[in-house]
Write an enzyme that holds these catalytic residues in place. Structure first.
Site, PDB file in Angstrom:
ATOM      1  CB  CYS A 119      -0.948  -0.072   1.190  1.00  0.00           C
ATOM      2  SG  CYS A 119      -2.407   0.991   1.082  1.00  0.00           S
ATOM      3  CB  THR A 120       0.532   4.616   1.475  1.00  0.00           C
ATOM      4  OG1 THR A 120       0.135   4.219   2.786  1.00  0.00           O
ATOM      5  CG2 THR A 120      -0.693   4.951   0.645  1.00  0.00           C
TER       6      THR A 120
END
Length: 211
Positions: A100-101
């Protein structure tokens, strides 16, 4: 084999726990949650805490790095202690990965400069200012020893692919069966490409409210 998962306040739990459940089953693996300071780090909604057993300074050269995401990555993108740790650890790692981030932290550390990478679909364009080409139609993107995974649940896919690289596909398939990872969601969707437009808009609005 030392596997380090750096954690922080406002992380997304599954980003860290999904890969942990896979990689902790590798023979000879030791998975350690690390942070700037040891202790509990609470998730984005504050309902759950994961515990960092060691400081970043105590595990500086792991064999594998798994960087989770969450809203807590935003302030860390300018945190030199975390970025310096990532740079040094990456120089010595066999594999550097993100979920993800978490890829935004790799990008902020300069590790993804000139490469392709992915992240959560809502945040893909945040990679571009770091000289990264965002990839929005793949759950896993590999560039040499670097593997980035898309949002949240994609971390399990990434970890299984990494397990196959480290220990072979047969063992990785065994881990997949052991955790009974055979997704059959109740709704068609889960991707910006397959979800109805009204659901995409709903998620965008919800993300804006939480930001």
């Amino acid at each position: 084999m030392d596997i380090a998962i750096p954690i922080f306040d406002k992380l997304t739990a599954l980003d860290a726990i999904g890969p942990y459940e896979v990689l902790s089953r590798l023979p000879g693996a030791t998975v350690t949650f690390v942070a700037a300071e040891p202790g509990p780090k609470r998730t984005e909604n504050g309902m759950l805490a994961l515990v960092a057993d060691r400081a970043l300074s105590e595990l500086t050269e792991p064999d594998v790095i798994v960087v989770p995401g969450g809203f807590g990555t935003r302030p860390l993108a300018s945190d030199e202690e975390m970025l310096d740790w990532l740079r040094h650890a990456h120089e010595h790692s066999t594999w550097t990965t993100s979920v993800c981030t978490g890829s935004l932290l790799l990008a902020a550390a300069g590790i993804l400069n000139g490469l392709k990478a992915t992240t959560h679909w809502l945040q893909l364009e945040l990679l571009r200012p770091y000289g990264v080409t965002p990839v929005g139609d793949e759950r896993i993107v590999r560039e040499g020893k670097i593997i980035t995974a898309a949002g949240v649940s994609a971390g399990i896919d990434m970890a299984l692919a990494l397990a196959a690289e480290i220990a072979g596909p047969e063992l990785a398939q065994g881990i997949q069966l052991g955790i009974e990872y055979d997704p059959d969601p109740p709704f068609k969707g889960g991707s910006i490409h397959s979800s109805p437009p009204e659901i995409v808009e709903l998620v965008r609005r919800r993300a804006d409210e939480l930001a």
